[in-house]
Design an enzyme around this catalytic site. Structure first.
Site, PDB file in Angstrom:
ATOM      1  N   ASP A  33     -16.045  -9.210  -0.197  1.00 16.28           N
ATOM      2  CA  ASP A  33     -16.148  -8.513   1.308  1.00 16.28           C
ATOM      3  C   ASP A  33     -15.744  -9.826   2.180  1.00 16.28           C
ATOM      4  O   ASP A  33     -15.900 -10.949   1.935  1.00 16.28           O
ATOM      5  CB  ASP A  33     -17.749  -8.374   1.791  1.00 16.28           C
ATOM      6  CG  ASP A  33     -17.943  -7.394   2.952  1.00 16.28           C
ATOM      7  OD1 ASP A  33     -18.554  -6.516   2.890  1.00 16.28           O
ATOM      8  OD2 ASP A  33     -17.600  -7.963   4.038  1.00 16.28           O
ATOM      9  N   ILE A  34     -14.908  -9.497   3.302  1.00 15.53           N
ATOM     10  CA  ILE A  34     -14.276 -10.155   4.325  1.00 15.53           C
ATOM     11  C   ILE A  34     -15.397 -10.831   5.022  1.00 15.53           C
ATOM     12  O   ILE A  34     -14.999 -12.081   5.519  1.00 15.53           O
ATOM     13  CB  ILE A  34     -13.111  -9.575   4.730  1.00 15.53           C
ATOM     14  CG1 ILE A  34     -11.981 -10.200   5.399  1.00 15.53           C
ATOM     15  CG2 ILE A  34     -13.773  -8.650   6.047  1.00 15.53           C
ATOM     16  CD1 ILE A  34     -10.805  -9.765   5.810  1.00 15.53           C
ATOM     17  N   ASN A  90     -24.798   1.760   2.280  1.00 14.10           N
ATOM     18  CA  ASN A  90     -24.948   1.928   3.550  1.00 14.10           C
ATOM     19  C   ASN A  90     -24.712   3.256   4.126  1.00 14.10           C
ATOM     20  O   ASN A  90     -23.370   3.754   3.458  1.00 14.10           O
ATOM     21  CB  ASN A  90     -24.393   1.199   4.864  1.00 14.10           C
ATOM     22  CG  ASN A  90     -25.023  -0.266   4.288  1.00 14.10           C
ATOM     23  OD1 ASN A  90     -26.236  -0.679   4.300  1.00 14.10           O
ATOM     24  ND2 ASN A  90     -24.303  -1.497   4.662  1.00 14.10           N
ATOM     25  N   GLY A  96     -25.911   2.219   8.868  1.00 13.16           N
ATOM     26  CA  GLY A  96     -25.208   1.042   9.272  1.00 13.16           C
ATOM     27  C   GLY A  96     -23.570   1.052   8.631  1.00 13.16           C
ATOM     28  O   GLY A  96     -22.975   0.110   8.407  1.00 13.16           O
ATOM     29  N   GLN A  97     -23.220   2.376   8.066  1.00 13.02           N
ATOM     30  CA  GLN A  97     -21.829   2.620   7.326  1.00 13.02           C
ATOM     31  C   GLN A  97     -20.900   2.413   8.736  1.00 13.02           C
ATOM     32  O   GLN A  97     -20.839   3.038   9.644  1.00 13.02           O
ATOM     33  CB  GLN A  97     -21.592   3.743   6.820  1.00 13.02           C
ATOM     34  CG  GLN A  97     -20.707   3.866   5.673  1.00 13.02           C
ATOM     35  CD  GLN A  97     -20.478   5.289   5.234  1.00 13.02           C
ATOM     36  OE1 GLN A  97     -21.419   6.300   5.124  1.00 13.02           O
ATOM     37  NE2 GLN A  97     -19.167   5.428   4.403  1.00 13.02           N
ATOM     38  N   HIS A 103     -18.898   2.934  -0.792  1.00 10.82           N
ATOM     39  CA  HIS A 103     -18.917   1.598  -1.427  1.00 10.82           C
ATOM     40  C   HIS A 103     -20.399   1.110  -1.632  1.00 10.82           C
ATOM     41  O   HIS A 103     -21.293   1.519  -1.109  1.00 10.82           O
ATOM     42  CB  HIS A 103     -17.984   0.509  -0.500  1.00 10.82           C
ATOM     43  CG  HIS A 103     -18.458   0.355   0.731  1.00 10.82           C
ATOM     44  ND1 HIS A 103     -18.052   1.578   1.868  1.00 10.82           N
ATOM     45  CD2 HIS A 103     -19.229  -0.109   1.585  1.00 10.82           C
ATOM     46  CE1 HIS A 103     -18.616   1.214   3.064  1.00 10.82           C
ATOM     47  NE2 HIS A 103     -19.362   0.149   2.935  1.00 10.82           N
ATOM     48  N   HIS A 105     -22.387  -2.316  -1.766  1.00 15.06           N
ATOM     49  CA  HIS A 105     -22.437  -3.747  -1.689  1.00 15.06           C
ATOM     50  C   HIS A 105     -23.154  -4.404  -2.585  1.00 15.06           C
ATOM     51  O   HIS A 105     -24.268  -3.884  -3.116  1.00 15.06           O
ATOM     52  CB  HIS A 105     -23.248  -4.143  -0.287  1.00 15.06           C
ATOM     53  CG  HIS A 105     -22.654  -3.533   0.957  1.00 15.06           C
ATOM     54  ND1 HIS A 105     -21.915  -4.541   1.789  1.00 15.06           N
ATOM     55  CD2 HIS A 105     -22.488  -2.223   1.411  1.00 15.06           C
ATOM     56  CE1 HIS A 105     -21.386  -3.936   2.741  1.00 15.06           C
ATOM     57  NE2 HIS A 105     -21.749  -2.479   2.627  1.00 15.06           N
TER      58      HIS A 105
END
Ligand code: AMP
Ligand code: ZN
Length: 117
Positions: A33-34, A90, A96-97, A103, A105
């Site tokens: 994740d960035i 999410n 909170g998507q 995806h 997490h």
């Protein structure tokens, strides 16, 4: 394979946007994740475009299973399975998507509280 031309994660899977890849198989692709929320924060995505868990259907059963099995395999490979980790999906606005390509997490490297915020 269903992909969506304007989708950020479809572009990452295609290599059109760079990512730090950590794992791939025939159904899944995983990258860091960035904006990490833990010492380890990996995103595991299906190669096929699915908007969200809310849009997954019965025919996606195999790919949904593959995402979780990939998370467990990455956790063992990277050595944090025994210490523990958290997987989060999410879904839609209240979930909170923000990126609408399904995806998982995978977070590790610190303790997590429950329930999450
Ligand atoms: P979510 O809020 O559950 O939809 O998660 C989307 C995640 O994608 C967030 O944790 C972002 O930090 C992450 N993200 C957004 N753009 C990128 C990118 N280019 N490379 C890696 N992760 C990204
Ligand atoms: Zn996509």
């Amino acid at each position: 394979m269903v992909t969506k031309p304007d989708c950020l994660f479809c572009k990452i899977i295609a290599g059109e946007i760079p990512s730090a890849k950590v794992y791939e198989d025939d159904q899944c692709f995983a990258f860091n994740d960035i904006t990490p929320q833990a010492p380890t924060h990996i995103l595991i995505v299906p190669r096929q475009h699915i908007d969200s868990l809310d849009k997954a259907e019965g025919m996606d059963r195999d790919v949904l299973g593959s995402l979780l099995l990939a998370a467990a395999e990455i956790a063992r490979e990277k050595g944090f399975a025994d210490a523990g980790y958290r997987v989060v999906v999410n879904t839609n606005a209240d979930g909170g998507q923000t990126v609408f390509h399904l995806h998982v997490h995978l977070l590790a490297g610190r303790p997590f509280v429950f329930p999450p915020g």
